[in-house]
Motif scaffolding. Structure first.
Motif, mmCIF file in Angstrom:
data_model
loop_
_atom_site.group_PDB
_atom_site.id
_atom_site.type_symbol
_atom_site.label_atom_id
_atom_site.label_comp_id
_atom_site.label_asym_id
_atom_site.label_seq_id
_atom_site.Cartn_x
_atom_site.Cartn_y
_atom_site.Cartn_z
ATOM 1 N N GLU A 1 4.900 -6.027 -19.353
ATOM 2 C CA GLU A 1 4.219 -4.482 -19.484
ATOM 3 C C GLU A 1 3.441 -4.393 -18.204
ATOM 4 N N LEU A 2 2.457 -5.385 -17.915
ATOM 5 C CA LEU A 2 1.665 -5.142 -16.723
ATOM 6 C C LEU A 2 2.497 -4.902 -15.396
ATOM 7 N N ALA A 3 3.787 -5.772 -15.187
ATOM 8 C CA ALA A 3 4.478 -5.438 -14.127
ATOM 9 C C ALA A 3 5.295 -4.125 -13.884
ATOM 10 N N ASP B 1 1.977 2.163 -8.982
ATOM 11 C CA ASP B 1 1.539 1.820 -7.360
ATOM 12 C C ASP B 1 2.645 1.530 -6.367
ATOM 13 N N VAL B 2 3.458 0.593 -6.613
ATOM 14 C CA VAL B 2 4.565 0.008 -5.699
ATOM 15 C C VAL B 2 5.517 1.287 -5.246
ATOM 16 N N VAL C 1 5.963 3.101 -1.852
ATOM 17 C CA VAL C 1 7.344 2.887 -1.162
ATOM 18 C C VAL C 1 7.848 4.676 -0.835
ATOM 19 N N GLN C 2 7.718 5.189 -1.661
ATOM 20 C CA GLN C 2 8.297 6.607 -1.513
ATOM 21 C C GLN C 2 7.520 7.456 -0.590
ATOM 22 N N GLN C 3 6.452 7.130 -0.318
ATOM 23 C CA GLN C 3 5.641 7.948 0.868
ATOM 24 C C GLN C 3 5.386 7.212 2.079
ATOM 25 N N SER C 4 6.207 5.986 2.077
ATOM 26 C CA SER C 4 5.984 5.053 3.393
ATOM 27 C C SER C 4 6.750 5.790 4.596
ATOM 28 N N ILE D 1 6.296 -5.221 1.465
ATOM 29 C CA ILE D 1 7.007 -4.140 1.064
ATOM 30 C C ILE D 1 6.220 -2.980 1.425
ATOM 31 N N LEU D 2 4.907 -2.935 1.197
ATOM 32 C CA LEU D 2 4.246 -1.721 1.691
ATOM 33 C C LEU D 2 3.670 -1.647 3.194
#
Length: 238
Positions: free
Chosen positions: A60-62, A69-70, A74-77, A120-121
């Motif tokens: 659930e935390l993942a 967040d992740v 990525v979408q805004q990178s 990844i970020l």
């Protein structure tokens, strides 16, 4: 009774207005110690219960971390659109699998551990810096070609597990702005040639440390992420 007998029986402490000391015992100190020990015991029990609960909520935390967040990061990178879309699709599949019960807690934990190590970020900022170098009028053509090779070697180091997100972040530090605690550093858009040269130098140092041969490479972040997600499912964490 003689005078000497009276004098012998006389206690000089009485003349000073004092009385013999009275042993009052340990008082309330043992009770305080016992209460403190009980509170400490309850604290550790509470910590144990909380840890166990969080341990059972790893999937659930993942899912929450990926969704809130992740994936948005990525979408805004600055990643190329096609590669960005492919990575987002891979991450969204992890969310779908987690929500449908197809991921066990150890798998979800392993996936997140591997994603944390993967740049990844940071990769998007590295791509943006490559564009800055390519369009810089302050760098010579030779410097631009040298930079392209060092960046490709750096990416190859990541692909070969010879460099991680921490290394990429260190490479990019000369062109990143200061950030408040808990916030991510942002890429500065107004950078000079000296800053770019320092980034290029740092990239070369990381590649040299990883013993990456001096040649050009084609490395796709999406393939690295695909590999790490699969390894997380099959092997768990690092």
């Amino acid at each position: 009774m003689s005078g000497s007998d009276v004098e012998a029986d006389h206690d000089p402490e009485l003349d000073r207005g004092t009385s013999p000391a009275v042993d009052e015992g340990p008082g309330c100190f043992p009770a305080v110690i016992a209460a403190g020990a009980l509170l400490l015991m309850l604290f550790f029990i509470g910590c144990g219960i909380s840890t166990y609960f969080l341990f059972q909520q790893r999937t659930e935390l993942a899912i929450r971390t990926l969704r809130s967040d992740v994936i948005p990061e990525v979408q805004q990178s600055s990643l190329p659109p096609e590669e960005k879309a492919e990575i987002v699709e891979l991450l969204e599949q992890v969310v779908v699998d987690g929500e449908s019960g197809q991921l066990e807690n150890w798998q979800a934990s392993g996936i997140m551990e591997r994603l944390v190590r993967s740049p990844i970020l940071e990769w998007g900022n590295l791509t943006a810096v490559e564009g800055m170098v390519e369009h810089s009028t302050e760098l010579s053509e030779e410097e631009r070609q040298h930079a392209q090779r060092q960046f490709s070697r750096l990416k190859r180091a990541v692909e070969q597990n010879e460099a991680s997100a921490v290394d990429i972040l260190d490479v990019l530090l000369p062109v990143l702005s200061e950030a408040e605690r808990g916030e991510r550093r942002k890429l500065e858009r107004d950078v000079d040639a000296a800053q770019l040269r320092e980034v290029i130098h740092r990239a070369e140092m990381v590649a040299d440390r990883g013993q990456i041969p001096d040649q050009d490479y084609e490395v796709q972040l999406s393939e690295i992420i695909r590999r790490e997600l699969q390894a997380g499912r099959e092997e768990g964490g690092l």
